[in-house]
Every structure is written in structure tokens, then in C-alpha cells.
Design a protein around this motif. Structure first.
Motif, PDB file in Angstrom:
ATOM      1  N   ARG A   1       0.842  -1.188   0.000  1.00 31.77           N
ATOM      2  CA  ARG A   1       0.000   0.000   0.000  1.00 31.77           C
ATOM      3  C   ARG A   1       0.887   1.251   0.000  1.00 31.77           C
ATOM      4  O   ARG A   1       1.598   1.511   0.956  1.00 31.77           O
ATOM      5  N   THR A   2       0.841   2.000  -1.060  1.00 34.35           N
ATOM      6  CA  THR A   2       1.733   3.148  -1.175  1.00 34.35           C
ATOM      7  C   THR A   2       0.983   4.451  -0.948  1.00 34.35           C
ATOM      8  O   THR A   2      -0.239   4.474  -0.812  1.00 34.35           O
TER       9      THR A   2
ATOM     10  N   THR B   1       0.465   6.652  -3.070  1.00 32.47           N
ATOM     11  CA  THR B   1      -0.476   6.867  -4.170  1.00 32.47           C
ATOM     12  C   THR B   1      -1.799   6.169  -3.904  1.00 32.47           C
ATOM     13  O   THR B   1      -2.865   6.720  -4.181  1.00 32.47           O
ATOM     14  N   HIS B   2      -1.739   4.954  -3.326  1.00 32.59           N
ATOM     15  CA  HIS B   2      -2.996   4.259  -3.010  1.00 32.59           C
ATOM     16  C   HIS B   2      -3.844   5.073  -2.062  1.00 32.59           C
ATOM     17  O   HIS B   2      -5.041   5.239  -2.246  1.00 32.59           O
TER      18      HIS B   2
ATOM     19  N   ASP C   1      -7.457   6.860  -2.557  1.00 35.00           N
ATOM     20  CA  ASP C   1      -8.606   6.670  -1.666  1.00 35.00           C
ATOM     21  C   ASP C   1      -9.203   8.017  -1.279  1.00 35.00           C
ATOM     22  O   ASP C   1     -10.422   8.191  -1.253  1.00 35.00           O
TER      23      ASP C   1
ATOM     24  N   LYS D   1     -11.616   2.465   4.784  1.00 36.34           N
ATOM     25  CA  LYS D   1     -10.384   2.147   4.077  1.00 36.34           C
ATOM     26  C   LYS D   1      -9.177   2.211   5.012  1.00 36.34           C
ATOM     27  O   LYS D   1      -8.048   1.927   4.607  1.00 36.34           O
TER      28      LYS D   1
END
Lengths: 319, 332
Positions: A16-17, A19-20, A24, A193
Motif C-alpha cells: 500500500r503506497t 499513491t494508493h 482513496d 479504508k
């Protein structure tokens, strides 16, 4: 077994970066953006496009100059947040300027993502408020008739029964501030999330409500109109999307709580006694500046040392 | 436990607690406000009503009336009606507290609350001598023939009939005696069945076969870059007169001739008002009588130098009267 959450290194790397997470956040901002477009029409589309583009282009240019770092979605988030915190009638050149300012001077000049001291969107809004106040006064009603925002009218006795339109969003205000419902939908998404924890928004809104309730009434203490105040202005957007920004908040448990409460209290104080009808922007910027100090004071204590709130104090030297 | 489920429960818990807290605070706040509100109402009406309890009445649909209460004494006997009316004074909003008798036919008294009238002039409507005229005064009140009532026929139903009833059908014209800055204003009124059904306010241009309206429509008569054109402003005033059905009810500053009661109208309207009145005098077939149509209304003397403010107070008093009449009619 209860999972242990460690705040200090070493950390496990996951796929999970940044950017992820930023994607979100962008997804979470979709409902509020849709509400803005629904309410304000093509103006909202233009404003969103201009700020987002301005932020993205500035970031790309800065990365080119700095020859390091990589493009991530954080500039897009700043752009959308900025657009949502502006009135729909803001002049587009001012919005573009603010976007470029937020990325170039607030974010990249301090070392890019993770290093900025202030929330870029809020800093940009602060800039516009201070330097181009006229560009910001274009509050348009959803039906295109300009009038005072509910917040400028909230002084004095308030009809508590008229809160539903404020909640659903057909009220005057900045683009993304009008529909509390849509902001909450985005907030809940972020919560599920795992991108935000509830404690910050809850503490912020709680502290805010307490101050408004105690001091904000025109009938003496403990009579403040909490509900209209909660539902108006940029408070909800700030509580769910701005103060939860990883970079500009303290990372410790108590640091987060003090930070969030500080934003809530300052917002209430600025609304009740400040010169502007809204205080969220300056409250967040002030607490952003206090974040490193809060973090210092509330860092996990080293075993064997006593100190205030678990912060680190230098050892007394043995003579 | 499943993380999502746990998150969901967490969220619901937070939402429930927040809702409960908000509801609790709201309830407490409402009761505190209600308590203070009732103290305030009592204080506002204390000089004119010695009531113990004030029960709020719905005021929706009544222009000018902002609050109304049934005023009862300790035993529950109806002492009268307490009405708060806010009207446009000379300097801004003017709030008047009006007490009416239980049958609604008599003023028990009134007091002026918050106002922005000029000190020494309009503000003298707050003097005891002016107030005293309303003690036990037959309603509706009138000052110099002015009642401020929207519908004269219902207000003075028991009266001698309004001037409107005396108007004969036809079209009447009144014009200024001389040209002023190149124009001579005139007003043409058409009366049908005792009502003004058409109004035309225009001006002849000196030495030309064209009227001011025609010039304005053609774009040759421009006053300012923005704002309504002359013919649009004239149309607004014509509309206002047809709604008011009485030039005396048109609101404007007697000194400057300007008005801010009608959206977009910035020209001097005094000629329009006086010409309309002249035309209606022709319609009534008399040279006077128009302004003295008070009927059974209780007459009040205006405070000298404060005609506009006195009229505003009378208008407020009469809106209170109209409100109570409507209320009693409904309950009957």
C-alpha cells in the motif's frame, strides 16, 4: 490476540503506497465534488479543473527542477481540496495562482510530500483570503442568486428547525462545504479504508461544539446554536479531510487529540469573536504550526523517564 | 472479530453517542431559551399589559407581524392579544409592541421597541404623549387619513365607505403645470368597479412629439449605466400603485422624493404620487376627500416633524389589529 500498532520503527512494508492512500482520498472526495457540481454547475467543474491542473502541473515542474521525487496523487488531492474550500464564484486566475502557490511554496519548497509544515490547500486558501479577499467573495447560491452565507447570518437567535437543507447541501457556501451529507459519505469511506481514524474528527467536532454551545448563544451561557454551526462553513471538510492529513498532524495518540481539539476550539473562537465569519482555515494553519511541538511533547516515553504527557525530557546529568 | 464489522459498530456507536449528545444539548438549550424568551416578552409588554402568561400564536402569512401571543392573567382570563409588528420606519426597521383588547376592536396601548429613527425627530414617537393616544383607542388607528392597511374595504367595513367606492369608472388624467428640465409628467388612471385597473406614468418632452417612455424604450434616455431604465422604473411604480390601490400608501421620502421600497426605482416619485392623487380626486368627483377617508378609525395626531415615523407606528398598530381580526374570525 490483540494486534499491536507500533508507531516507531521498524515497520513492515506493504504494497500500500502513498499513491494508493491518495487515490482513496480522491475517491472519498467524489461525493462532495458531485454535490458541488450539482449545486453550482459548470462553475464548479471549471474551478475543480483549474485548481487540480494547476497543482499537478506545478508539482510536475517542481519535480523536474528538483530532479528527485516522483509524481503521486497528492497534488491532485490538494487541488480538489482547494477547489472545494473556495466559493464557486472565485475567479479562476486566483484559484490557479493559489494552486501553484500551495504546491510550489508550501509543499515542494519544504521537501515535497511528507515534509510540508502546512496543509497546502488551507495555506492556499489563507493566501487568497489575505491577499485577494475580493476574489473570494463570489458566494453563489445554487440558484445563482448571491446572498450572505448562512454563517454570516448565524449571529443571534437561530432557527434550529432549518437544519435539514444545510445538511443535505442546498445552502450558500464554498463549493465542498455545502453538503455535509456528502462530506460524511466520503469520511466514512476513508474510515473503512483505514485512511483516517474517527478520533480526530470526533475530537475536533466535539471540542468545537462544546465551545459554541457554552459561549456562542445569544441567551447567555450554554445556549449556543450548535447544530447550524456544525453544519455550516468548512468545518466538516476540515475535520474529515484536512486535519487528518498525515504530514501536517502529529503522529502520536495524544498529539492527534490535542491537535484536533485545538482546531475545533480555535475554529469556534474565530467564528464567535473573529473578524471573518469562518475560522477553519486559520485554525488548521495555526495548529499545523503547532504540530511539531505537540509531537515533541507527546512522543512515546523512554522507559524509566518521567515527564509530562510522556514526552522526552533531558536526563539530569549525574555529577 | 471481523475488522469491517468492528469498524461498522464503532462508527454506529460514535454516531449514536453524538446524536444523543446533540439532542440532549438541543433540548436543554431550547428550554433555557424558552424561559428567557418568556421573560423578555413579559418585559416588552409590561407597560401595556399586566399578563402572567403569553401563549404564542402562529403568525405565518401576516406581513409585518413577527410574533403574537394570547395574554392571560394568573387565573387564565384573557386580557387581550400582544402583537409584535416590525415595519419600515424612516431610518430602518421599527418594532412596535401592540396590545389589543380581547374583542380586537380596541388598542390597549403600544410601545415602540427597537428603531433607527432620527434623534429629536422620528425618535419622538417613543414619547409618552404619542403612546398615550393609543390607550383604549378604537381600532384601526389612522393618522392624517393614513392607516397603512392593505385592504381598506375590509378594515373599515363598519365605516362610511372608502374613497375607492366613490370612484366612478373611467380614465382620468392629471399633468404637471409646467415643463421641468424639458419634461412635463402626467399620469393616466383607469378605474373599473371602484378599482384602479390601469396606470400610465409618462412625460411629454418639450418641443418634441415624443414621450419620455418612448425615448427610454428606444435607448435615448439613459440615466445610469446600470440599474433599471426610466420606463422600467415607471412600470414598477405603476404596478405598485395598482397593488396599493391608493397613492397615499406608496412609500417614499417626502423630502427627497426618492424611494427604496420598490426594487430598482431610483427616480423621484413624488410627482407620480401627487399626480395619481389628483387623477383620483377627479375620479371621486371632488377636490378633496381622498385623504380623509378614515371611516371609523381612531384618529391619532402625528408627532410633529415625524410624519413618516408616526405613520409607521400606525401601520404597525393596524397590522396587529388586522392580525387579531383574522385570528378571531378564524376561531369564530
Amino acid at each position: 490476540m490483540k494486534p499491536v500498532l507500533s508507531q516507531s520503527a521498524p515497520h513492515i512494508r506493504r504494497g500500500r503506497t502513498t499513491t494508493h492512500i491518495m487515490l482513496d482520498v480522491l475517491i472519498a472526495l467524489v461525493p462532495a465534488s458531485i454535490a458541488a457540481v450539482w449545486n453550482f454547475g459548470i462553475r464548479a467543474v471549471w474551478l475543480l479543473a483549474v485548481t487540480t491542473l494547476s497543482c499537478a502541473i506545478t508539482q510536475w515542474f517542481c519535480l523536474l527542477l528538483r530532479r528527485q521525487g516522483e509524481f503521486d496523487a497528492s497534488a491532485l488531492v490538494s487541488g480538489v481540496l482547494l477547489a472545494l474550500s473556495l466559493p464557486a464564484g472565485t475567479s479562476l486566475w486566483a484559484a490557479a495562482l493559489a494552486g501553484a502557490f500551495s504546491i510550489a511554496l508550501i509543499k515542494e519548497a519544504f521537501g515535497g510530500i511528507g515534509h510540508n509544515l502546512l496543509n497546502p490547500a488551507m495555506a492556499a486558501r489563507g493566501l487568497l483570503l489575505a491577499a485577494f479577499p475580493a476574489a473570494l467573495t463570489g458566494y453563489i447560491r445554487p440558484d445563482a442568486v448571491s446572498s450572505a452565507t448562512p454563517l454570516s447570518a448565524v449571529d443571534g437567535p437561530v432557527n434550529l428547525d432549518g437544519w435539514l437543507p444545510m445538511f443535505t447541501g442546498f445552502e450558500n457556501g464554498s463549493m465542498g462545504e455545502t453538503s455535509v451529507l456528502m462530506i460524511l459519505v466520503g469520511g466514512v469511506y476513508l474510515y473503512f479504508k483505514g485512511a483516517i481514524r474517527l478520533r480526530m474528527p470526533v475530537t475536533c467536532l466535539g471540542a468545537f461544539s462544546a465551545v459554541i454551545w457554552i459561549f456562542g448563544g445569544s441567551y447567555g451561557w450554554f445556549t449556543g446554536p450548535v447544530v447550524p454551526h456544525l453544519l455550516s462553513g468548512g468545518l466538516m471538510l476540515g475535520a474529515f479531510f484536512m486535519i487528518t492529513d498525515f504530514t501536517t498532524k502529529p503522529t502520536t495518540f495524544w498529539g492527534e487529540l490535542v491537535f484536533a481539539a485545538g482546531v475545533g476550539i480555535l475554529t469556534a473562537v474565530l467564528r464567535l469573536w473573529g473578524p471573518y465569519p469562518e475560522g477553519v482555515c486559520f485554525a488548521i494553519l495555526l495548529m499545523n504550526l503547532a504540530a511539531p511541538l505537540l509531537e515533541y511533547l507527546t512522543r512515546a516515553r523512554v522507559y524509566g523517564m518521567k515527564n509530562l504527557l510522556g514526552g522526552i525530557r533531558p536526563l539530569k546529568r549525574a555529577h | 472479530m471481523n475488522t469491517t464489522l468492528k469498524s461498522l459498530l464503532n462508527l454506529l456507536l460514535v454516531a449514536a453517542v453524538s446524536a444523543a449528545l446533540l439532542w440532549g444539548a438541543d433540548t436543554v438549550t431550547r428550554s433555557v431559551i424558552a424561559g428567557q424568551e418568556s421573560d423578555r416578552i413579559k418585559a416588552d409588554f409590561a407597560p401595556i399589559l399586566a399578563a402572567e402568561t403569553y401563549t404564542a400564536l402562529p403568525t405565518a402569512g401576516h406581513e409585518s407581524v413577527t410574533a403574537a401571543y394570547r395574554a392571560e392573567d394568573r387565573d387564565g382570563t384573557l386580557l387581550g392579544y400582544a402583537v409584535t409588528a416590525t415595519v419600515k420606519g424612516y431610518g430602518g426597521p421599527l418594532t412596535v409592541y401592540v396590545a389589543l383588547s380581547p374583542d380586537g376592536e380596541r388598542f390597549l396601548g403600544l410601545r415602540v421597541g427597537s428603531h433607527q429613527e432620527t434623534e429629536g425627530y422620528g425618535a419622538r414617537v417613543t414619547e409618552e404623549a404619542f403612546y398615550r393616544q393609543f390607550d383604549s383607542l378604537a381600532a384601526p388607528a389612522s393618522v392624517g387619513g393614513y392607516t397603512g392597511l392593505e385592504d381598506n374595504s375590509s378594515a373599515s367595513s363598519s365605516g362610511s365607505g372608502t374613497s375607492a367606492a366613490n370612484w366612478k369608472d373611467g380614465t382620468y388624467r392629471a399633468e404637471e403645470n409646467s415643463y421641468n428640465q424639458g419634461y412635463r409628467s402626467f399620469v393616466e388612471l383607469t378605474v373599473r368597479d371602484g378599482k384602479i385597473t390601469a396606470v400610465n406614468w409618462d412625460a411629454d418632452k418639450e418641443g418634441a412629439d415624443v414621450t419620455k417612455k418612448q425615448e427610454s424604450q428606444a435607448g435615448h434616455y439613459v440615466m445610469t449605466e446600470d440599474g433599471l431604465l426610466w420606463h422600467q422604473q415607471a412600470a414598477a411604480m405603476e404596478q405598485a400603485l395598482m397593488e396599493a390601490q391608493d397613492p397615499a400608501k406608496l412609500i417614499f421620502n417626502q423630502d427627497t422624493g426618492k424611494t427604496d421600497a420598490y426594487a430598482g426605482v431610483s427616480v423621484d416619485v413624488s410627482a407620480f404620487v401627487s399626480l395619481s392623487a389628483q387623477a383620483l380626486e377627479k375620479a371621486a368627483g371632488t377636490g378633496d376627500g381622498l385623504m380623509d377617508s378614515a371611516g371609523s378609525a381612531g384618529t391619532v395626531d402625528a408627532v410633529s416633524g415625524a410624519t413618516v415615523s408616526s405613520k409607521a407606528v400606525v401601520k404597525a398598530a393596524n397590522s396587529a389589529y388586522t392580525f387579531v381580526q383574522a385570528l378571531l374570525k378564524e376561531n369564530r
